[in-house]
Design an enzyme around this catalytic site. Structure first.
Site, PDB file in Angstrom:
ATOM      1  N   TRP A 102      33.932  43.028  51.492  1.00 25.45           N
ATOM      2  CA  TRP A 102      34.157  41.861  50.626  1.00 25.45           C
ATOM      3  C   TRP A 102      35.395  41.100  51.047  1.00 25.45           C
ATOM      4  O   TRP A 102      35.432  39.875  50.941  1.00 25.45           O
ATOM      5  CB  TRP A 102      34.204  42.275  49.153  1.00 25.45           C
ATOM      6  N   ASP A 173      40.922  39.730  44.512  1.00 24.10           N
ATOM      7  CA  ASP A 173      39.538  39.901  44.084  1.00 24.10           C
ATOM      8  C   ASP A 173      39.491  41.257  43.378  1.00 24.10           C
ATOM      9  O   ASP A 173      39.596  42.302  44.010  1.00 24.10           O
ATOM     10  CB  ASP A 173      38.622  39.886  45.315  1.00 24.10           C
ATOM     11  N   LYS A 197      30.368  44.332  36.739  1.00 25.31           N
ATOM     12  CA  LYS A 197      30.696  45.752  36.926  1.00 25.31           C
ATOM     13  C   LYS A 197      31.412  46.282  35.692  1.00 25.31           C
ATOM     14  O   LYS A 197      30.868  47.088  34.960  1.00 25.31           O
ATOM     15  CB  LYS A 197      31.548  45.926  38.182  1.00 25.31           C
TER      16      LYS A 197
HETATM   17  N1  PMP Z   1      33.902  41.144  45.634  1.00 23.84           N
HETATM   18  C1  PMP Z   1      33.659  42.442  45.374  1.00 23.84           C
HETATM   19  C2  PMP Z   1      34.791  43.422  45.454  1.00 23.84           C
HETATM   20  C3  PMP Z   1      32.366  42.841  45.036  1.00 23.84           C
HETATM   21  O1  PMP Z   1      32.125  44.139  44.784  1.00 23.84           O
HETATM   22  C4  PMP Z   1      31.319  41.886  44.959  1.00 23.84           C
HETATM   23  C5  PMP Z   1      29.917  42.230  44.546  1.00 23.84           C
HETATM   24  N2  PMP Z   1      29.517  43.499  44.692  1.00 23.84           N
HETATM   25  C6  PMP Z   1      31.630  40.552  45.265  1.00 23.84           C
HETATM   26  C7  PMP Z   1      32.936  40.220  45.565  1.00 23.84           C
HETATM   27  C8  PMP Z   1      30.577  39.496  45.209  1.00 23.84           C
HETATM   28  O2  PMP Z   1      30.327  39.196  43.893  1.00 23.84           O
HETATM   29  P1  PMP Z   1      29.219  38.166  43.398  1.00 23.84           P
HETATM   30  O3  PMP Z   1      27.897  38.780  43.687  1.00 23.84           O
HETATM   31  O4  PMP Z   1      29.531  38.037  41.937  1.00 23.84           O
HETATM   32  O5  PMP Z   1      29.421  36.887  44.123  1.00 23.84           O
END
Ligand code: PMP
Length: 362
Positions: A102, A173, A197
């Site tokens: 991520w 994030d 989450k």
């Molecule tokens: N950052 C992290 C740490 C994640 O775990 C995730 C999704 N698993 C995301 C960003 C992406 O999130 P979204 O699907 O809400 O765009």
């Protein structure tokens, strides 16, 4: 009712009381003769829910008035783009600390929009097994901001103490660990998290941002993509995802009723210890690739001796009502996501299953 023990990584387990409340109110919200999803987002009924959700985030995390709290759509992925769009002004560079898939994605969006530096990466042969130390960070004192991923959902690593970035705003994030415990929000310029989450269902992201940064942000981008637009309009510039915010409100109430984040942290640490102990107690069968000091209390990843055994583990666990344990497709292995709504009872049931499975197959 046959509720299973849900270890999904996100969308993930929700606290049962928050779902029950939604069920009870779905058709007639507080005697109004209509559902909350049928109410106008400009009406007093929805507005009360919206504002309560904001106040609860403020109360639970102790967010000072010098920060705005926003409900935005587009998930955490839109924040990968909005952060550099708003704060990576021409002539400036942004630092990224890369600790997982991520963070890589966040960096790649910023690269499209401006100049970036990798202040540190812990990648080794495509994998990440640890969080760097402060001494490993090569920080630019003139950076527009430093970006970190507080919990790496795929690789099961988590920052236990946050880095010192001096006067450079720290952006995090926190999609997979916001609200797992209390921390000092004033260490950050901006925090964002997709809700699905620890906070609620998908469809909404929470952003906590310092007001002075919002005031100084870039102005030559579309209105909908500016933090200021949403801050000036209390996240009601356009129609918000009302049902997602409503469900998040229910979850936030549940968190408060559990005793807030101090109580949550205590339980979350207990849960983490139960699973890591189950791994370490049978280290000839289970192995955790993550360095001990970087282990996540939200996503526990581990391997079995073979992929065939991992497949068998997931299948037999599911038959025992332990669901969602398959590791992310890019990483493999097993992943138990043990967010706030996953009970100590669920985690203990998993540890008991792990012990029996190792005995039977080791
Ligand atoms: N950052 C992290 C740490 C994640 O775990 C995730 C999704 N698993 C995301 C960003 C992406 O999130 P979204 O699907 O809400 O765009």
């Amino acid at each position: 009712m046959a509720r299973v023990f849900n270890f999904n990584a996100g969308p993930a387990a929700m606290p049962l009381p928050s779902l029950e409340q939604a069920r009870d109110e779905l058709i007639d919200f507080q005697g109004t003769g209509m559902s909350i999803v049928e109410h106008s987002h400009r009406g007093k009924e929805y507005e009360a829910v919206h504002n309560e959700a904001i106040s609860l985030v403020r109360e639970l995390l102790g967010v000072p008035d010098s920060y705005d709290i926003l409900w935005l759509q587009g998930g955490a992925s839109l924040q990968f783009a909005m952060v550099p769009m708003n704060f990576l002004l021409p002539g400036k560079s942004a630092d990224y600390v890369v600790t997982g898939g991520w963070s890589e994605k966040a960096l790649s969006e910023a690269k499209i929009l401006g100049q970036t530096r990798v202040a540190c990466t812990t990648v080794v042969e495509g994998r990440y097994t640890r969080i760097p130390t402060q001494a490993e960070l090569n920080l630019d004192p003139n950076a527009a901001y430093v970006h970190i991923t507080s919990n790496n959902t795929l690789f099961g690593t988590q920052w236990q103490t946050f880095p010192d970035t001096g006067s450079v705003p720290l952006v995090a994030d926190m999609s997979s660990d916001l609200l797992w415990r209390k921390f000092d929000v004033t260490r950050f310029g901006l925090i964002y998290a997709g809700a699905q989450k620890n906070i609620g269902p998908s469809g909404v992201a929470v952003v906590i941002v310092r007001k002075d940064l919002v005031a100084a942000e870039r102005k030559d981008i579309p209105k909908i993509l500016r933090y200021k637009t949403h801050a000036d309009n209390n996240s009601l510039y356009n129609t918000p995802p009302t049902f997602s915010v409503y469900l998040a409100r229910n979850v936030l109430r549940w968190l408060r009723d559990q005793g807030g984040l101090a109580a949550m942290e205590k339980t979350n640490r207990q849960k983490g210890h139960v699973i890591y102990q189950a791994i370490d107690a049978r280290s000839n069968f289970y192995s955790c690739p993550v360095e001990a000091a970087s282990r996540s209390f939200m996503n526990v990843v581990f391997r079995l001796p073979t992929e065939a055994l991992e497949e068998k583990f997931v299948k037999e666990a599911k038959a025992a009502k332990l669901v969602g344990l398959k590791g992310h497709r890019s990483v493999g292995g097993i992943r138990a996501s043990i967010y706030n709504a996953v009970s100590l009872e669920a985690v203990t049931a998993l540890a008991t299953f792990m012990d029996a499975f190792a005995k039977a197959n080791g």
